[in-house]
Design a protein around this motif. Sequence first.
Motif, mmCIF file in Angstrom:
data_model
loop_
_atom_site.group_PDB
_atom_site.id
_atom_site.type_symbol
_atom_site.label_atom_id
_atom_site.label_comp_id
_atom_site.label_asym_id
_atom_site.label_seq_id
_atom_site.Cartn_x
_atom_site.Cartn_y
_atom_site.Cartn_z
ATOM 1 N N ILE A 1 91.914 15.741 -62.867
ATOM 2 C CA ILE A 1 90.669 15.324 -62.031
ATOM 3 C C ILE A 1 89.912 16.548 -61.619
ATOM 4 O O ILE A 1 88.480 16.701 -61.957
ATOM 5 C CB ILE A 1 90.612 14.379 -61.018
ATOM 6 N N VAL A 2 90.522 17.425 -60.753
ATOM 7 C CA VAL A 2 89.792 18.620 -60.020
ATOM 8 C C VAL A 2 89.753 19.761 -61.107
ATOM 9 O O VAL A 2 88.523 20.587 -61.129
ATOM 10 C CB VAL A 2 90.707 19.018 -58.835
ATOM 11 N N TRP B 1 91.001 13.490 -54.650
ATOM 12 C CA TRP B 1 90.759 14.642 -55.738
ATOM 13 C C TRP B 1 89.223 14.530 -56.256
ATOM 14 O O TRP B 1 88.624 15.464 -56.399
ATOM 15 C CB TRP B 1 91.470 14.403 -56.800
ATOM 16 N N GLU C 1 96.181 26.600 -57.801
ATOM 17 C CA GLU C 1 94.685 26.752 -57.770
ATOM 18 C C GLU C 1 94.290 28.085 -57.221
ATOM 19 O O GLU C 1 93.249 28.521 -57.458
ATOM 20 C CB GLU C 1 94.212 25.518 -57.077
ATOM 21 N N SER D 1 88.978 20.121 -64.204
ATOM 22 C CA SER D 1 88.175 20.071 -65.176
ATOM 23 C C SER D 1 86.793 20.288 -64.650
ATOM 24 O O SER D 1 85.877 20.327 -65.284
ATOM 25 C CB SER D 1 88.084 18.568 -65.683
ATOM 26 N N CYS D 2 86.762 20.516 -63.384
ATOM 27 C CA CYS D 2 85.486 20.883 -62.556
ATOM 28 C C CYS D 2 85.297 22.270 -61.923
ATOM 29 O O CYS D 2 84.523 22.492 -61.393
ATOM 30 C CB CYS D 2 85.156 19.912 -61.497
ATOM 31 N N TYR D 3 86.444 23.104 -62.414
ATOM 32 C CA TYR D 3 86.355 24.339 -62.069
ATOM 33 C C TYR D 3 85.205 25.611 -62.643
ATOM 34 O O TYR D 3 84.729 26.189 -61.735
ATOM 35 C CB TYR D 3 87.815 25.377 -62.365
ATOM 36 N N SER E 1 91.079 26.889 -66.441
ATOM 37 C CA SER E 1 90.706 25.070 -66.254
ATOM 38 C C SER E 1 91.357 24.385 -67.344
ATOM 39 O O SER E 1 92.022 23.506 -67.274
ATOM 40 C CB SER E 1 89.318 24.804 -66.283
ATOM 41 N N ARG F 1 82.732 15.990 -49.426
ATOM 42 C CA ARG F 1 84.131 16.020 -49.281
ATOM 43 C C ARG F 1 85.014 15.270 -48.342
ATOM 44 O O ARG F 1 85.661 14.466 -48.576
ATOM 45 C CB ARG F 1 84.660 17.534 -49.473
ATOM 46 N N SER G 1 86.256 17.209 -56.422
ATOM 47 C CA SER G 1 85.475 17.632 -57.545
ATOM 48 C C SER G 1 83.828 17.468 -57.363
ATOM 49 O O SER G 1 83.105 18.297 -57.756
ATOM 50 C CB SER G 1 85.733 16.629 -58.721
#
Length: 480
Positions: free
Chosen positions: A380-381, A438, A301, A383-385, A350, A419, A442
Amino acid sequence: IRYNIISIKLLRETMEHKHGKDLTEGSIPRNLLMFAMPMLISNFLMTGYSIINTVWLGNIVGELAVGAVAISFPIVFILIAVAGGLGMSATILVSQNYGAKNYPMINKVMNNAFMVSVVAGVVCTGLCMLFSHYIISAMNTPAQIFPLAVGYLNIFLLGMFFLFPTFIIISALRGIGDTVTPLIFLLISIFINAILDPLLIIGIAPFPKLGLNGAAVASVVSQLITTIAGLIYINKKFPLLKLDYHKFRPDFKIIGLIFKIGVPTIVQQSLISIGMIFVTAYVNFFGEKAIAAFGAVGRVESIAILPAMSISMAVSTLTGQAIGAGKHHKIKEVFKWGIVLNCSIIVSLSLLAVLFPRIILNAFVHDPEVLRIGANYFHIVASCYVFFAVLFVVNGIINGSGNTLITMFVSLITLWLIRVPLGYYLSQKTALGINGVWIAISLSFFTAMVVSLAYYYSGLWKKDTVLKHVAPAIEIEPIE
């Protein structure tokens, strides 16, 4: 007529040797890319070598070493937050004064920022070394990893002191539009690290076999040498930024501005780091394999976030120079092209993380359960970048105007209202387990983006820029 001889000399040298670049002239997308690319290359090299270290440690020392380094991240990030906050101050003050062609003030900013960074480095690294044992213990660190994490961190912290003045040097150079020279400094650091790392980890004669601690020692030595080289170089080649060691007298107006800009950034980054401590503690609850997976995905990441960070800094510097030059109409163009460039890059990364998570993670870890946990994280994460791609551009503009207090509040809201509490609830009180952590990460990306965009479109950031506070600080001193 009485003038400050030093200021006149500095101005003459600047006109004769035009160091820096006016980023408000010419094509905005071209300037964004030209500014961001050396910085992106620098970040990729630094992160890439850090990843190579992880591969060394994971395959030679073992997966526990990867987890030990991951556990130390939040503490190290707190120090980076402080150094980065001071660096952000230098970039904003230098870029706005560079746009206004206020060259004597740039030199004053540099000298005062350097003094502040040295003092902050001594205090912060000393405190972290003193309490590192207690912090790592409070993070629910597994017993097998605890001694490795403490040993690695206490050595690594020795080199963090030198990071503070280095950040000021690099940030000031970026403020005048130069990202190539910092790349050279980084190449020196990586070269030294590349030589020392295997020698100290494996123990190639005459070097002792230090294992995980060898990586920390190599980092300390490389950072020390890089800092010294940087100081020598800017004093000889950059009259705008030259440090006058004989006239280190504090200018409290400038120091006040440094803290006004820097403290919110420090608090913002520290809040993120402290939030990481909580998140790491939640992950630790699920055992050694979970923390090993978290350490591995963190390495990957860190690559995905590099383009966003580089474009954000480019946006911030262009905004600062535009404000200083009175070219406020350029900022809309900076915003538009920043979004286009950042999202184009981040969406591609992503997709790779979502489609091929196990292949990517297999470079660091091989345990099937660790790979499964890491793959779920990316599904999960990653895809939200795109949310943090937009967020970084908006924050770049807000920070470039000097309104770092706002970005601090955005981080405060999204981290501590989304968060941290949601990560605990979803992972501990529902059947989601570690996937709940996770999901919380997101959702925090999305919330931060929405809040920052709302502030940007409100236009409130235009009402208070740093430059109007800086300009009155110029003083023409009499000849003695």
